[in-house]
Design a protein around this motif. Structure first.
Motif, short mmCIF file in Angstrom:
data_model
loop_
_atom_site.label_atom_id
_atom_site.label_comp_id
_atom_site.label_asym_id
_atom_site.label_seq_id
_atom_site.Cartn_x
_atom_site.Cartn_y
_atom_site.Cartn_z
N ALA A 48 1.08 -0.90 0.02
CA ALA A 48 -0.09 0.08 0.13
C ALA A 48 1.35 1.83 -0.24
O ALA A 48 0.43 2.11 0.16
CB ALA A 48 -0.75 -0.10 1.65
N ALA A 49 2.09 0.74 -0.34
CA ALA A 49 2.91 2.28 -0.31
C ALA A 49 2.60 3.57 -1.38
O ALA A 49 1.96 3.10 -2.56
CB ALA A 49 4.37 1.88 -0.22
N ARG A 50 2.83 4.44 -1.10
CA ARG A 50 2.07 5.90 -1.99
C ARG A 50 3.61 6.28 -1.68
O ARG A 50 4.84 6.49 -1.09
CB ARG A 50 1.33 6.48 -1.41
CG ARG A 50 0.25 6.15 -1.76
CD ARG A 50 -1.18 6.36 -2.39
NE ARG A 50 -1.90 5.99 -2.04
CZ ARG A 50 -3.23 6.28 -1.82
NH1 ARG A 50 -4.02 7.67 -1.53
NH2 ARG A 50 -4.46 6.03 -2.30
N GLY A 51 4.36 6.92 -3.25
CA GLY A 51 5.31 7.81 -3.41
C GLY A 51 5.67 8.69 -4.76
O GLY A 51 4.42 8.32 -5.75
N LYS A 52 6.59 9.47 -3.66
CA LYS A 52 6.19 10.59 -5.14
C LYS A 52 7.95 10.62 -5.15
O LYS A 52 8.84 11.28 -4.04
CB LYS A 52 6.13 11.84 -4.94
CG LYS A 52 4.97 12.65 -6.25
CD LYS A 52 4.31 13.49 -5.99
CE LYS A 52 4.02 14.33 -7.05
NZ LYS A 52 2.99 15.12 -7.14
N GLY A 53 8.31 11.81 -6.27
CA GLY A 53 9.95 12.29 -6.08
C GLY A 53 9.44 13.48 -7.05
O GLY A 53 9.10 12.96 -8.35
N ILE A 54 10.25 14.77 -7.12
CA ILE A 54 10.78 15.51 -7.90
C ILE A 54 11.68 16.35 -7.67
O ILE A 54 12.02 16.38 -6.84
CB ILE A 54 10.02 16.83 -6.62
CG1 ILE A 54 8.59 16.33 -7.19
CG2 ILE A 54 9.69 18.10 -7.94
CD1 ILE A 54 7.31 16.92 -6.08
N CYS A 55 12.49 16.29 -9.17
CA CYS A 55 13.95 16.88 -9.21
C CYS A 55 13.46 18.21 -9.48
O CYS A 55 12.79 18.72 -10.50
CB CYS A 55 14.28 15.71 -10.23
SG CYS A 55 13.84 13.88 -10.01
N HIS A 56 14.78 18.95 -9.56
CA HIS A 56 14.82 20.17 -9.55
C HIS A 56 16.52 20.95 -9.54
O HIS A 56 16.99 20.32 -8.96
CB HIS A 56 14.09 20.88 -8.47
CG HIS A 56 14.09 22.33 -8.97
ND1 HIS A 56 13.73 23.29 -10.07
CD2 HIS A 56 14.68 23.46 -7.79
CE1 HIS A 56 13.27 24.60 -9.54
NE2 HIS A 56 14.21 25.03 -9.03
N GLU A 57 16.82 20.64 -10.15
CA GLU A 57 18.12 21.66 -10.47
C GLU A 57 19.17 20.14 -9.97
O GLU A 57 20.05 20.20 -9.20
CB GLU A 57 18.91 22.00 -9.64
CG GLU A 57 17.94 23.95 -9.97
CD GLU A 57 18.10 25.19 -9.45
OE1 GLU A 57 19.04 24.56 -8.32
OE2 GLU A 57 17.89 26.22 -9.52
N GLY A 58 18.67 18.84 -11.42
CA GLY A 58 19.59 17.42 -10.72
C GLY A 58 18.92 17.25 -10.14
O GLY A 58 19.81 16.52 -9.48
N GLN A 59 18.54 17.70 -8.61
CA GLN A 59 18.60 16.80 -7.16
C GLN A 59 17.00 16.35 -7.22
O GLN A 59 16.19 17.00 -7.74
CB GLN A 59 18.85 18.03 -6.20
CG GLN A 59 19.01 17.00 -4.94
CD GLN A 59 20.14 16.59 -4.36
OE1 GLN A 59 21.14 16.28 -5.31
NE2 GLN A 59 20.44 15.55 -3.60
#
Lengths: 179, 304
Positions: A48-59
């Motif tokens: 049931a895990a949910r996840g998100k990744g947001i990239c900005h300026e190489g990070q």
């Protein structure tokens, strides 16, 4: 000529700079905790895990969260006890945060510094190793987080007066999909 | 010692045992503490800010001032939900809600805004200032809200935790009492060989009866803690606990029936008669009852 070159640079470079940040979404996951007791070896699984990744300026900043109550060990009584002993009534979520370079997806192995909020406590897990495999655009990630009960000030549960071991490694299998 | 004397001694023993086992019920709940740093919206520490907290259930309030580094700490607080209010000269009042758990130390760092910036003067703390919430307002850092969990799954509930704590506490006593019950139960079965049959020894019969009575009393105390433990709504029973509960439908009635049949058999033997009629079922019923009890115990102790 110089003006044309400048305009060309503006048209080509500026849109690239203004391009929206790359985002990742957790498409699929299996999280398994392992608890060891002299009479039992227990595994609890959650999808049931949910996840998100947001990239900005190489990070990239990643957040993965899962409700404690979704872990299933095959015994409802034990699962309720797990919720109680981890104080999930008050702190229902496990939250994992990490920062990774945007290029991390090109490696086959990454080492991530994890910050985990669980049972009302925050613990740091430096340099946790994960194996990465690319499946088309998706990235499949596997690894084990070496959690301990004491990291989160959880009193070891007992059965027949015998406490469980302090180590509660969590096996992670996740598939991330770019947005 | 006559039979009455034996019964009195046994009952006294049981009472002492029960008090010893259930004593943790009266144990004092460990206290909690709350600490944190009060800062301005620019991130600098706010000294001498007044931090007040109020227990949402009891209404009891406590107050403390921040030190030169903007730090505060409140100790020996009963666990529960608290409203936190922070006031300081030149800043708008800030409020937040925190849940303190028994024995734990909770952190609540709060940032104050200038009073001009908040004309209403009373602003709810953003969730990112609270423990167990996203730690940063960074534009790139995802928050729990971004993941789309329903609020019912992400928000803690002190009452729910209190119910779970009570349930675990009662089931621990249930477990402990179940183990204690096993000892006289086994002893009762062992000496049953000399209590019935062709034996005419009234001493063996009396010992068997007394041990059986002790087992029965301890058994019903054990059952009480299981039956009275709070239920968790919406939980579907599965796994070994289903078998454990199913066995209770056998050993429960068995524990009522066995002593009744035993009393009839005892009476018949005391009159010099051979055990007959319904009383002759005492042995088989007792064996089935003890077997179901043992199976129930093993089902939650061993992994099959």
């Amino acid at each position: 000529m110089n003006k044309k070159a400048l305009l060309a640079v503006c048209f080509l470079v500026l849109p690239a700079l203004a391009a929206p940040d790359q985002q990742w979404v957790l498409a699929q996951s299996t999280l398994t905790y392992f608890v060891s007791h002299p009479l039992h070896h227990v595994e609890g699984v959650s999808h049931a895990a949910r996840g998100k990744g947001i990239c900005h300026e190489g990070q990239c900043d990643f957040l993965i969260a899962v409700p404690v109550k979704t872990f299933d060990s095959g015994d409802s009584n034990r699962d309720i006890h797990t919720v109680q002993v981890t104080r999930a009534g008050e702190f229902p979520m496990v939250e994992v945060r990490t920062k990774l370079p945007e290029t991390a997806g090109n490696s086959s192995t990454i080492h991530a510094d994890l910050q985990i909020q669980f049972a009302g406590q925050t613990a740091q897990f430096p340099q946790v190793e994960f194996q990465l495999t690319k499946q088309g655009n998706d990235i499949h990630l596997t690894g084990t987080i070496p959690c301990k009960l004491t990291d989160f000030k959880i009193e070891p549960p007992t059965l027949l007066s015998l406490p469980v071991k302090n180590d509660i490694p969590v096996k992670v299998e996740m598939t991330w999909h770019p947005q | 010692m006559n039979v009455k004397g034996v019964k009195f001694a046994v009952l006294t023993g049981i009472l002492l045992l029960v008090f010893a086992v259930t004593d943790p019920l009266h144990a004092q709940t460990p206290s909690a503490s709350l600490s944190g740093v009060i800062t301005s919206s620019a991130g600098s520490a706010v000294p001498n800010a007044k931090v007040s907290i109020k227990n949402q259930v009891t209404g009891q309030s406590t107050e403390v001032q921040t030190d030169s580094n903007g730090k505060y700490r409140l100790q020996s607080l009963p666990p529960g939900e608290y409203g936190v209010s922070v006031t300081a000269d030149g800043f708008a009042q800030k409020t937040a809600t925190v849940t303190l758990s028994a024995g734990g130390e909770q952190k609540a760092d709060l940032a104050l805004t200038n009073s001009e910036a908040s004309p209403s003067g009373n602003q709810a703390a953003p969730s990112n200032n609270l423990p167990n919430a996203p730690s940063s307002t960074s534009k790139t850092e995802p928050s729990l809200n971004d993941l789309g969990f329903p609020a019912s799954e992400t928000q803690g509930n002190a009452k729910q935790q209190a119910l779970l704590d009570k349930r675990t506490h009662m089931l621990k006593i249930h477990q402990r009492m179940g183990l204690i019950t096993t000892a006289p139960l086994i002893a009762t079965i062992i000496i049953s060989a000399n209590a019935g049959g062709k034996s005419t020894s009234s001493t063996d019969r009396t010992a068997h009866m007394v041990l059986g009575a002790v087992s029965g009393d301890l058994y019903f105390i054990t059952a009480y803690y299981a039956l009275r433990a709070p239920r968790v709504p919406g939980t579907k029973t599965k796994g070994p606990i289903r078998f454990h509960k199913a066995m209770a439908w056998i050993h429960g009635p068995g524990m009522i029936l066995t002593p009744i049949l035993g009393a009839i058999a005892y009476d018949q033997k005391s009159k010099g008669e051979k055990v007959h009629g319904i009383a002759s079922a005492h042995g088989p019923v007792a064996i089935v009852t003890a077997g179901a009890f043992g199976a129930a115990l093993l089902s939650v102790s061993m992994k099959f």
